[in-house]
Write a protein that holds these residues in place. Structure first.
Motif, PDB file in Angstrom:
ATOM      1  N   LEU A  64       0.845  -1.186   0.000  1.00  0.00           N
ATOM      2  CA  LEU A  64       0.000   0.000   0.000  1.00  0.00           C
ATOM      3  C   LEU A  64       0.885   1.242   0.000  1.00  0.00           C
ATOM      4  CD1 LEU A  64      -2.361  -1.291   2.807  1.00  0.00           C
ATOM      5  CD2 LEU A  64      -2.933  -1.202   0.394  1.00  0.00           C
ATOM      6  N   LEU A  65       0.642   2.160  -0.939  1.00  0.00           N
ATOM      7  CA  LEU A  65       1.390   3.408  -1.039  1.00  0.00           C
ATOM      8  C   LEU A  65       0.421   4.568  -0.833  1.00  0.00           C
ATOM      9  CD1 LEU A  65       3.391   2.660  -4.345  1.00  0.00           C
ATOM     10  CD2 LEU A  65       3.928   1.921  -2.011  1.00  0.00           C
ATOM     11  N   HIS A  66       0.802   5.521   0.044  1.00  0.00           N
ATOM     12  CA  HIS A  66      -0.145   6.596   0.339  1.00  0.00           C
ATOM     13  C   HIS A  66       0.586   7.853   0.782  1.00  0.00           C
ATOM     14  CE1 HIS A  66      -4.709   6.394   0.898  1.00  0.00           C
ATOM     15  NE2 HIS A  66      -4.404   7.688   0.821  1.00  0.00           N
ATOM     16  N   GLY A  67       0.124   9.006   0.293  1.00  0.00           N
ATOM     17  CA  GLY A  67       0.660  10.293   0.705  1.00  0.00           C
ATOM     18  C   GLY A  67       0.075  10.721   2.037  1.00  0.00           C
ATOM     19  N   GLU A  68       0.924  11.250   2.900  1.00  0.00           N
ATOM     20  CA  GLU A  68       0.476  11.608   4.241  1.00  0.00           C
ATOM     21  C   GLU A  68      -0.410  12.851   4.262  1.00  0.00           C
ATOM     22  OE1 GLU A  68       4.085  11.723   6.599  1.00  0.00           O
ATOM     23  OE2 GLU A  68       3.798   9.616   7.160  1.00  0.00           O
ATOM     24  N   TRP A  69      -0.374  13.669   3.204  1.00  0.00           N
ATOM     25  CA  TRP A  69      -1.227  14.850   3.145  1.00  0.00           C
ATOM     26  C   TRP A  69      -2.449  14.641   2.265  1.00  0.00           C
ATOM     27  CZ3 TRP A  69       2.761  19.364   2.083  1.00  0.00           C
ATOM     28  CH2 TRP A  69       3.609  19.498   3.197  1.00  0.00           C
ATOM     29  N   ASP A  70      -2.724  13.426   1.850  1.00  0.00           N
ATOM     30  CA  ASP A  70      -3.832  13.146   0.937  1.00  0.00           C
ATOM     31  C   ASP A  70      -5.155  13.563   1.577  1.00  0.00           C
ATOM     32  OD1 ASP A  70      -5.701  12.048  -0.843  1.00  0.00           O
ATOM     33  OD2 ASP A  70      -4.448  10.313  -1.266  1.00  0.00           O
ATOM     34  N   MET A  71      -5.881  14.443   0.914  1.00  0.00           N
ATOM     35  CA  MET A  71      -7.190  14.870   1.401  1.00  0.00           C
ATOM     36  C   MET A  71      -8.325  14.338   0.554  1.00  0.00           C
ATOM     37  SD  MET A  71      -6.601  18.752   2.720  1.00  0.00           S
ATOM     38  CE  MET A  71      -6.066  18.985   4.414  1.00  0.00           C
ATOM     39  N   ARG A  72      -8.008  13.740  -0.579  1.00  0.00           N
ATOM     40  CA  ARG A  72      -9.028  13.136  -1.427  1.00  0.00           C
ATOM     41  C   ARG A  72      -9.369  11.750  -0.886  1.00  0.00           C
ATOM     42  NH1 ARG A  72     -10.019  15.080  -6.203  1.00  0.00           N
ATOM     43  NH2 ARG A  72     -10.051  16.934  -4.872  1.00  0.00           N
ATOM     44  N   CYS A  73      -8.380  10.917  -0.723  1.00  0.00           N
ATOM     45  CA  CYS A  73      -8.526   9.622  -0.058  1.00  0.00           C
ATOM     46  C   CYS A  73      -7.532   9.637   1.105  1.00  0.00           C
ATOM     47  CB  CYS A  73      -8.224   8.471  -1.002  1.00  0.00           C
ATOM     48  SG  CYS A  73      -9.334   8.340  -2.414  1.00  0.00           S
ATOM     49  N   PRO A  74      -7.932  10.122   2.262  1.00  0.00           N
ATOM     50  CA  PRO A  74      -6.981  10.286   3.365  1.00  0.00           C
ATOM     51  C   PRO A  74      -6.252   8.998   3.702  1.00  0.00           C
ATOM     52  CG  PRO A  74      -9.017  11.442   3.834  1.00  0.00           C
ATOM     53  CD  PRO A  74      -9.267  10.628   2.588  1.00  0.00           C
ATOM     54  N   ILE A  75      -5.054   9.156   4.245  1.00  0.00           N
ATOM     55  CA  ILE A  75      -4.164   8.018   4.469  1.00  0.00           C
ATOM     56  C   ILE A  75      -4.774   6.972   5.398  1.00  0.00           C
ATOM     57  CG2 ILE A  75      -2.932   9.050   6.423  1.00  0.00           C
ATOM     58  CD1 ILE A  75      -0.326   7.866   5.110  1.00  0.00           C
TER      59      ILE A  75
END
Length: 660
Positions: A587-598
């Motif tokens: 799983l890869l995820h940006g910590e500032w993601d506001m579209r699909c939060p982490i």
């Protein structure tokens, strides 16, 4: 000559073009590149003429965009490090750019009246910092009072903002404020004499549950504003352009019948009477293209322009490629149907346009098209030197059918290797209301160079195939769309026999991440999976995403708080099927993601790791949802390496896993 494929580090060598502006026999444009030293993005203004003579127009600071050209001067917005963008001007003959300062106000969208006597631009002023996190010695609290309170790629929205429409008069040097408002707007066009201006704005800006986005026209001489789209109270418009004489406004948008995913049309508005004419009601194409890609930067966003007082040129997307039409209310004529994405365009003359284009094997180019004979001519390729000693994987387009007979299309990008058998990577686009298509995809080329055969298709829900096709996923996530992507993979395995069925991989981001996790919850055929910035739990996404409360009800067919809403949301959530997963998943995820939060990936990782699945989770710092397209360049490279490492560590499907 020895040539090589595309490596990840070629991100720092490849350039893209956008925002062409034709004036005085030359084409002014933005040339974009990725800067390794600063780990950021750069844009400069260049020009070229039909004879190929090139020159640099301006390189002020980090970003030079929005060229607006008069008979003597180029006006543009430029951003110095750690400062907001300002308005600059430089003579056409060259020289040092000078600043028209608006201290504390960030400049966006610069437009010049054809007579050159007035320059219009929008500014934004706020003392609140948008990015995450804000490190302050004495932080202050943030009051959140609105339903719409954050935006991915920006951060928490400021509570107090002043937006201004300004006018600069080059002859006198006067700088005027025409209006200011606490509500955002998009400046879109100015009449030839500079007396009229069009802009887009929310019709009910204080109502966070009303998404009507209308077109307006301001008469600068009288101060009166007319609402051009008042007859479409739920309409959402993406562009508005005044005819040279100011009598008619060309609009691109829709009536809102199917919410934000309604297919857009071309409307002509009579400014005197307010009457709207829909010119494309029978056209199958969508006039707001939405290509899933990772290469274009600084797109200008103009969708319609006037050739003269009677005819317009308008962009469209049809079956995964751009089209260009010309005409009026009496009818439109298709004048360009090349397999490409038209990124931006401008009118050169009544019979000629200039396009910034991208194709699967041509990253970016400036192309002119004559409308009577539809002849294309490349006038500038910023990557010509690179292309002389590099080769691109050549896509193979294919048409296929899903199990229920639905016609679909996809592409196969062969691995750049001499190996007789190659692993296959099924890649699913985001959206879901977007489309793969005839545009350069940097990451896919890198995967092909790493030895993967890349398969990508447009399942139900994708754009550019008509309203019914786009609507088909709503309320049916994981149904027809799932069989569409799997049928595409099956077709590729059957027809491209070098693909190894024992080395099948799947990846995708956002909706593509959803589909990746949905798939491994319903089949064990993949050797490994990589899910990126995914939605895993629609219930928790409803209140944590920047668009969840309005996106989820349309996409899932009901509101969370409707009777049966929770059950419907859970049924369409990949997290519900986590106990069935055996496929190794990263799983890869940006910590500032506001579209699909982490938290979406955190929930899923906890579920599958707790069950003993071979899984890991990589967090990307300082990264919003678009980390693969416009995130920190170093992390864009790291992300591709992380994917390759995971697939390499899982060379074949687990033989003890159940197959279905």
């Amino acid at each position: 000559m020895v040539t090589t494929g595309v490596s990840a580090r070629d991100l720092f060598r490849l350039k893209s073009l956008s925002q062409p502006n034709a004036a005085g026999g030359s084409y002014y444009f933005v040339e974009n590149r990725v800067d390794e030293a600063s780990n950021g993005y750069r844009a400069q203004l260049n020009s070229v003429d039909d004879q190929g003579h090139q020159r640099v127009v301006a390189t002020v600071g980090e970003q030079n965009v929005q060229p607006a050209v008069t008979a003597t001067t180029v006006f543009f917005a430029a951003k110095l490090p750690d400062q907001v963008a300002q308005l600059y001007q430089v003579p056409l003959t060259g020289g040092t750019p000078s600043c028209v300062a608006t201290p504390g106000e960030a400049v966006k969208t610069v437009l010049a009246a054809a007579d050159g006597h007035s320059i219009y631009f929008k500014t934004t002023a706020t003392t609140e910092k948008p990015k995450l996190p804000n490190t302050e010695k004495f932080p202050v609290t943030r009051h959140v009072g609105r339903l719409v309170n954050k935006a991915d790629g920006y951060g928490w929205l400021p509570e107090k903002v002043t937006y201004r429409l300004r006018r600069y008069l080059p002859t006198s040097g006067a700088l005027e404020e025409l209006f200011q408002t606490p509500y955002d707007f998009d400046l879109t066009s100015v009449s030839a004499d500079g007396h009229l201006v069009t802009y887009l704005q929310d019709d009910q800006p204080d109502n966070d549950r009303d998404f009507a986005h209308g077109a307006y026209c301001l008469d600068v001489t009288t101060g009166q504003t007319s609402h051009l789209t008042a007859s479409l109270p739920a309409g959402q418009f993406a562009d508005a352009t005044l005819a040279p004489n100011g009598q008619t406004v060309a609009l691109v948008g829709h009536d809102g019948k199917y919410g934000s995913q309604t297919i857009s049309n071309l409307y002509l508005a009579d400014r005197a009477t307010g009457h709207l004419t829909n010119c494309t009601a029978e056209l199958a194409a969508d006039l707001v293209p939405d290509f899933a890609g990772d290469f274009t930067q600084q797109v200008g966003g103009k969708l319609v322009r006037w050739l003269d007082n009677d005819r317009v040129a308008v962009l469209a997307a049809f079956h995964a490629h751009s089209q260009l039409y010309v005409g009026n209310a009496a009818g439109l004529r298709l004048v360009n149907d090349t397999a490409q994405q038209i990124v931006d365009f401008d009118v050169v003359a009544a019979n000629k346009v200039v396009l910034a284009v991208s194709r699967q094997t041509l990253p970016s180019a400036l192309v002119t098209v004559t409308l009577d004979d539809q002849q294309e001519r490349v006038v500038y390729d910023p990557n010509a030197a690179y292309e002389r000693n590099h080769h691109f994987a050549q896509p193979r387009h294919f048409d296929y059918q899903a199990g229920d007979g639905q016609a679909l299309e996809g592409w196969y990008l062969p691995a750049q290797t001499q190996a007789p058998r190659t692993p296959v990577l099924l890649y699913v686009h985001g959206g879901p209301h977007a489309n793969y298509g005839e545009t350069f995809f940097y990451e896919f080329q890198v995967h092909a160079s790493l030895g993967y055969g890349v398969v990508f298709v447009n399942p139900r829900g994708s754009t550019s195939y008509g309203q019914d096709f786009e609507n088909a996923v709503n309320g049916h996530y994981g149904e027809g769309d799932y069989t569409d992507v799997m049928s595409g993979l099956d077709y590729a395995l059957e027809h491209f026999t070098e693909l190894d069925p024992d080395r099948q991989y799947i990846a995708g981001g956002s909706y593509g991440g959803f589909m990746t996790l949905w798939t491994i919850g319903h089949t064990h055929r993949f050797a490994a999976a990589v899910s990126q910035r995914s939605v895993t739990n629609w219930i928790s996404l409803f209140g944590t995403s920047d668009i969840g409360f309005r996106f989820n009800p349309v996409e899932l067919g009901c509101d969370l708080f409707d009777e049966g809403g929770v059950a419907t949301y859970w049924r369409q959530s990949p997290l519900a099927y986590a106990p069935q997963v055996t496929t190794p998943v990263r799983l890869l995820h940006g910590e500032w993601d506001m579209r699909c939060p982490i938290g979406q990936s955190e929930e899923y990782f906890t579920a599958v790791r707790r069950a003993g699945v071979d899984a890991d989770f990589i967090r990307y710092p300082q990264s919003f949802h678009g980390v693969s397209r416009d995130g920190l360049p170093s992390l864009r490279l790291q992300r591709i390496a992380d994917m390759d490492a995971w697939f390499t560590a899982h060379p074949t499907v687990q033989k003890d896993a159940p197959q279905n």
